[in-house]
Design an enzyme around this catalytic site. Structure first.
Site, PDB file in Angstrom:
ATOM      1  N   GLY A  28      38.805  -8.329  45.399  1.00 19.25           N
ATOM      2  CA  GLY A  28      38.914  -6.929  45.824  1.00 19.25           C
ATOM      3  C   GLY A  28      39.082  -6.823  47.329  1.00 19.25           C
ATOM      4  O   GLY A  28      39.236  -7.827  48.037  1.00 19.25           O
ATOM      5  N   PHE A  29      39.037  -5.609  47.794  1.00 19.01           N
ATOM      6  CA  PHE A  29      39.238  -5.326  49.219  1.00 19.01           C
ATOM      7  C   PHE A  29      38.164  -6.028  50.072  1.00 19.01           C
ATOM      8  O   PHE A  29      38.469  -6.934  50.861  1.00 19.01           O
ATOM      9  CB  PHE A  29      39.218  -3.796  49.386  1.00 19.01           C
ATOM     10  CG  PHE A  29      39.046  -3.293  50.775  1.00 19.01           C
ATOM     11  CD1 PHE A  29      39.787  -3.814  51.836  1.00 19.01           C
ATOM     12  CD2 PHE A  29      38.145  -2.260  51.043  1.00 19.01           C
ATOM     13  CE1 PHE A  29      39.621  -3.322  53.125  1.00 19.01           C
ATOM     14  CE2 PHE A  29      37.983  -1.758  52.327  1.00 19.01           C
ATOM     15  CZ  PHE A  29      38.710  -2.299  53.366  1.00 19.01           C
ATOM     16  N   ASP A  53      35.716 -13.043  39.905  1.00 17.42           N
ATOM     17  CA  ASP A  53      36.273 -11.702  39.718  1.00 17.42           C
ATOM     18  C   ASP A  53      36.890 -11.618  38.334  1.00 17.42           C
ATOM     19  O   ASP A  53      37.408 -12.622  37.826  1.00 17.42           O
ATOM     20  CB  ASP A  53      37.368 -11.439  40.788  1.00 17.42           C
ATOM     21  CG  ASP A  53      37.558  -9.958  41.060  1.00 17.42           C
ATOM     22  OD1 ASP A  53      37.969  -9.237  40.133  1.00 17.42           O
ATOM     23  OD2 ASP A  53      37.308  -9.514  42.192  1.00 17.42           O
ATOM     24  N   GLY A  63      40.721  -5.568  41.206  1.00 12.11           N
ATOM     25  CA  GLY A  63      41.140  -6.438  42.309  1.00 12.11           C
ATOM     26  C   GLY A  63      42.512  -7.041  42.058  1.00 12.11           C
ATOM     27  O   GLY A  63      43.157  -6.756  41.046  1.00 12.11           O
ATOM     28  N   ASN A  65      22.262 -10.210  35.795  1.00 12.24           N
ATOM     29  CA  ASN A  65      22.740 -11.590  35.613  1.00 12.24           C
ATOM     30  C   ASN A  65      22.714 -12.362  36.936  1.00 12.24           C
ATOM     31  O   ASN A  65      22.325 -13.533  36.984  1.00 12.24           O
ATOM     32  CB  ASN A  65      24.173 -11.592  35.075  1.00 12.24           C
ATOM     33  CG  ASN A  65      24.234 -11.149  33.622  1.00 12.24           C
ATOM     34  OD1 ASN A  65      23.257 -11.298  32.889  1.00 12.24           O
ATOM     35  ND2 ASN A  65      25.358 -10.588  33.211  1.00 12.24           N
ATOM     36  N   LYS A  85      17.637 -16.535  41.035  1.00 12.02           N
ATOM     37  CA  LYS A  85      16.281 -17.054  40.768  1.00 12.02           C
ATOM     38  C   LYS A  85      16.356 -18.517  40.312  1.00 12.02           C
ATOM     39  O   LYS A  85      15.627 -19.378  40.800  1.00 12.02           O
ATOM     40  CB  LYS A  85      15.623 -16.171  39.701  1.00 12.02           C
ATOM     41  CG  LYS A  85      14.214 -16.550  39.344  1.00 12.02           C
ATOM     42  CD  LYS A  85      13.565 -15.407  38.558  1.00 12.02           C
ATOM     43  CE  LYS A  85      12.240 -15.858  37.976  1.00 12.02           C
ATOM     44  NZ  LYS A  85      12.346 -16.306  36.585  1.00 12.02           N
ATOM     45  N   TYR A  99      28.633   5.915  38.896  1.00 17.11           N
ATOM     46  CA  TYR A  99      28.666   4.982  40.040  1.00 17.11           C
ATOM     47  C   TYR A  99      27.363   5.076  40.829  1.00 17.11           C
ATOM     48  O   TYR A  99      26.709   4.072  41.101  1.00 17.11           O
ATOM     49  CB  TYR A  99      29.861   5.345  40.920  1.00 17.11           C
ATOM     50  CG  TYR A  99      30.068   4.460  42.130  1.00 17.11           C
ATOM     51  CD1 TYR A  99      30.416   3.117  41.983  1.00 17.11           C
ATOM     52  CD2 TYR A  99      29.949   4.973  43.422  1.00 17.11           C
ATOM     53  CE1 TYR A  99      30.633   2.310  43.099  1.00 17.11           C
ATOM     54  CE2 TYR A  99      30.172   4.175  44.534  1.00 17.11           C
ATOM     55  CZ  TYR A  99      30.516   2.843  44.373  1.00 17.11           C
ATOM     56  OH  TYR A  99      30.738   2.049  45.472  1.00 17.11           O
ATOM     57  N   LYS A 138      24.422   2.142  41.159  1.00 20.57           N
ATOM     58  CA  LYS A 138      24.039   1.548  42.446  1.00 20.57           C
ATOM     59  C   LYS A 138      22.562   1.781  42.747  1.00 20.57           C
ATOM     60  O   LYS A 138      21.906   0.935  43.353  1.00 20.57           O
ATOM     61  CB  LYS A 138      24.911   2.140  43.558  1.00 20.57           C
ATOM     62  CG  LYS A 138      26.367   1.738  43.473  1.00 20.57           C
ATOM     63  CD  LYS A 138      26.538   0.251  43.756  1.00 20.57           C
ATOM     64  CE  LYS A 138      27.995  -0.164  43.776  1.00 20.57           C
ATOM     65  NZ  LYS A 138      28.184  -1.572  44.128  1.00 20.57           N
TER      66      LYS A 138
HETATM   67  N1  LIG Z   1      35.043  -0.087  50.321  1.00 22.44           N
HETATM   68  C1  LIG Z   1      34.097   0.778  50.550  1.00 22.44           C
HETATM   69  O1  LIG Z   1      34.276   1.715  51.334  1.00 22.44           O
HETATM   70  C2  LIG Z   1      32.749   0.648  49.870  1.00 22.44           C
HETATM   71  C3  LIG Z   1      31.760   1.571  50.187  1.00 22.44           C
HETATM   72  C4  LIG Z   1      30.518   1.457  49.579  1.00 22.44           C
HETATM   73  C5  LIG Z   1      30.257   0.402  48.717  1.00 22.44           C
HETATM   74  N2  LIG Z   1      31.242  -0.477  48.421  1.00 22.44           N
HETATM   75  C6  LIG Z   1      30.934  -1.553  47.463  1.00 22.44           C
HETATM   76  O2  LIG Z   1      31.530  -2.769  47.860  1.00 22.44           O
HETATM   77  C7  LIG Z   1      31.971  -3.495  46.709  1.00 22.44           C
HETATM   78  C8  LIG Z   1      33.433  -3.843  46.837  1.00 22.44           C
HETATM   79  O3  LIG Z   1      34.209  -2.655  46.971  1.00 22.44           O
HETATM   80  P1  LIG Z   1      35.761  -2.706  47.287  1.00 22.44           P
HETATM   81  O4  LIG Z   1      36.061  -1.550  48.130  1.00 22.44           O
HETATM   82  O5  LIG Z   1      36.123  -4.064  47.752  1.00 22.44           O
HETATM   83  O6  LIG Z   1      36.349  -2.425  45.823  1.00 22.44           O
HETATM   84  P2  LIG Z   1      37.512  -3.210  45.030  1.00 22.44           P
HETATM   85  O7  LIG Z   1      37.769  -2.424  43.799  1.00 22.44           O
HETATM   86  O8  LIG Z   1      38.644  -3.502  45.936  1.00 22.44           O
HETATM   87  O9  LIG Z   1      36.800  -4.586  44.681  1.00 22.44           O
HETATM   88  C9  LIG Z   1      35.882  -4.717  43.639  1.00 22.44           C
HETATM   89  C10 LIG Z   1      36.176  -6.024  42.938  1.00 22.44           C
HETATM   90  O10 LIG Z   1      35.201  -6.214  41.904  1.00 22.44           O
HETATM   91  C11 LIG Z   1      35.875  -6.722  40.757  1.00 22.44           C
HETATM   92  N3  LIG Z   1      35.049  -6.403  39.580  1.00 22.44           N
HETATM   93  C12 LIG Z   1      34.729  -5.180  39.095  1.00 22.44           C
HETATM   94  N4  LIG Z   1      33.966  -5.292  38.000  1.00 22.44           N
HETATM   95  C13 LIG Z   1      33.776  -6.622  37.801  1.00 22.44           C
HETATM   96  C14 LIG Z   1      33.067  -7.386  36.830  1.00 22.44           C
HETATM   97  N5  LIG Z   1      32.397  -6.803  35.823  1.00 22.44           N
HETATM   98  N6  LIG Z   1      33.091  -8.741  36.931  1.00 22.44           N
HETATM   99  C15 LIG Z   1      33.761  -9.346  37.920  1.00 22.44           C
HETATM  100  N7  LIG Z   1      34.453  -8.679  38.874  1.00 22.44           N
HETATM  101  C16 LIG Z   1      34.462  -7.333  38.808  1.00 22.44           C
HETATM  102  C17 LIG Z   1      37.223  -6.033  40.769  1.00 22.44           C
HETATM  103  O11 LIG Z   1      38.196  -6.661  39.993  1.00 22.44           O
HETATM  104  C18 LIG Z   1      37.540  -6.047  42.260  1.00 22.44           C
HETATM  105  O12 LIG Z   1      38.232  -7.222  42.625  1.00 22.44           O
HETATM  106  C19 LIG Z   1      31.652  -2.617  45.496  1.00 22.44           C
HETATM  107  O13 LIG Z   1      30.413  -3.037  44.953  1.00 22.44           O
HETATM  108  C20 LIG Z   1      31.515  -1.239  46.083  1.00 22.44           C
HETATM  109  O14 LIG Z   1      30.643  -0.434  45.339  1.00 22.44           O
HETATM  110  C21 LIG Z   1      32.486  -0.375  48.977  1.00 22.44           C
END
Ligand SMILES: NC(=O)c1ccc[n+]([C@@H]2O[C@H](COP(=O)([O-])OP(=O)(O)OC[C@H]3O[C@@H](n4cnc5c(N)ncnc54)[C@H](O)[C@@H]3O)[C@@H](O)[C@H]2O)c1
Length: 323
Positions: free
Chosen positions: A11-12, A32, A37, A100, A106, A146, A150
């Site tokens: 992901g990002f 992932d 992603g 998990n 742990k 969501y 969290k």
């Molecule tokens: N980008 C932001 O501004 C922001 C703000 C607050 C929190 N977050 C948190 O940061 C984390 C990453 O966010 P992001 O912006 O990179 O989002 P994103 O969607 O780009 O990345 C999330 C990644 O998680 C993977 N994923 C989702 N469910 C999964 C699962 N069950 N098993 C394995 N992989 C899984 C997706 O395929 C993706 O690659 C998230 O937990 C998000 O809640 C991001």
């Protein structure tokens, strides 16, 4: 060599974390299931000897062979478009997935940092938001899937710390932007830039008086890095306090892209937070961290990234199969 598991690695944010930990000479196991992603975010690392990719859904049992020193749990749909389409998977990755990974931490004696969010504050009644604020979340509203995932994630993480003495860290991340965001994931930065590049009017929801505070990805990654290696177990806000209304932000993007589009207004989505600004006093004090990148330069970098995408990517609508 220290070994780290990064979930949500394609992901990002996860992909930038992979880059950082490879640079710091860690062995990186990137996990992932690619639901939101894209492998193109990490394919440049595939040939690296200290990098491996594992295609796996962390809501199912997670096995990693060998030692593990650290876990960064970033897997979760993160944009409203995504989590409104896959609400149950969002709840599962925040709850079952986190469980998990805590179990794995742990078993391995690893330290785990979880990616929480400013969304735990919901539509906040306190401004700016400090970590002591408990939040204002509608549990059964559309965004509840969501926000509550969290919030549960934070609770179970703290429980593992108190019951099992696990080394845990909780990052409350505020809106972050930068290269590798998905153009069509509905988040405000790619949405505005995408519209500007396609020559469309920019869509603002409500009157555009709601505020956001945008943090550049490099600053965020530095904050996460410092938090992981700190000895602080309570939540820490990581974000940029430089607040702007969405309406003014749309005007900034129009100016930055040099286009002559207009701003058009649509109804505000349910429970959309009206104000969002982190109080980062705790991060300043404990991590000696604050963001360095101004919005103008950060947005220019981000624009350059989106300009480098092909016409096809720029115009393609989102065809993710979430079935
Ligand atoms: N980008 C932001 O501004 C922001 C703000 C607050 C929190 N977050 C948190 O940061 C984390 C990453 O966010 P992001 O912006 O990179 O989002 P994103 O969607 O780009 O990345 C999330 C990644 O998680 C993977 N994923 C989702 N469910 C999964 C699962 N069950 N098993 C394995 N992989 C899984 C997706 O395929 C993706 O690659 C998230 O937990 C998000 O809640 C991001």
């Amino acid at each position: 060599m220290k070994r780290i598991l990064i979930t949500g690695a394609a992901g990002f944010l996860g992909s930038h974390l992979c880059d950082r930990f490879i640079k710091e000479n860690f062995y990186v196991i990137a996990m992932d299931n690619l639901i939101t992603g894209d492998l193109k975010n990490i394919e440049h690392l595939f040939k690296h000897k200290n990098f491996e990719f594992c295609h796996h859904d962390v809501s199912k049992f997670v096995h990693v062979s060998g030692d593990l020193d650290y876990i960064l749990h970033f897997a979760s749909p993160a944009s409203p478009i995504d989590y409104l389409k896959i609400p149950i998977r969002t709840l599962k990755v925040g709850s079952l997935g986190t469980h998990n990974l805590l179990g794995l931490a742990k078993e391995k004696g690893a330290r785990i940092l979880i990616a929480s969010t400013s969304e735990v504050y919901g539509d906040p009644l306190v401004h700016p938001q400090t970590e002591d604020y408990y939040g204002n979340v509608n549990t059964i509203g559309p965004r509840g899937v969501y926000d509550e995932a969290k919030r549960f994630q934070e609770s179970i993480t703290m429980a593992y710390h108190t019951c099992h003495g696990l080394q845990t860290r909780i990052a409350r991340i505020f809106n972050t932007y930068g290269p590798r965001m998905r153009l069509n994931d509905g988040r405000v930065v790619p949405a505005f830039i995408g519209q500007a590049l396609r020559g469309e009017d920019l869509t603002v929801f409500g009157e555009g008086l709601q505020t956001r505070s945008f943090c550049y990805v490099d600053d965020l990654i530095e904050g996460i890095y410092r938090l992981l290696f700190s000895d602080y177990v309570y939540p820490v806000n990581i974000g940029n306090p430089d607040e702007i209304t969405i309406k003014d932000f749309a005007e900034e993007i129009i100016k930055l892209t040099g286009t002559d589009q207009k701003v058009i207004y649509k109804p505000l989505p349910v429970n959309d937070p009206l104000q969002r600004q982190p109080d980062i006093s705790r991060a300043r004090e404990i991590l000696d961290w604050e963001p360095k990148m101004g919005r103008e330069e950060g947005m220019k970098n981000t624009l350059d990234y989106f300009k480098s995408l092909s016409e096809e990517e720029l115009y393609k609508s989102e065809h993710r199969d979430f079935s």
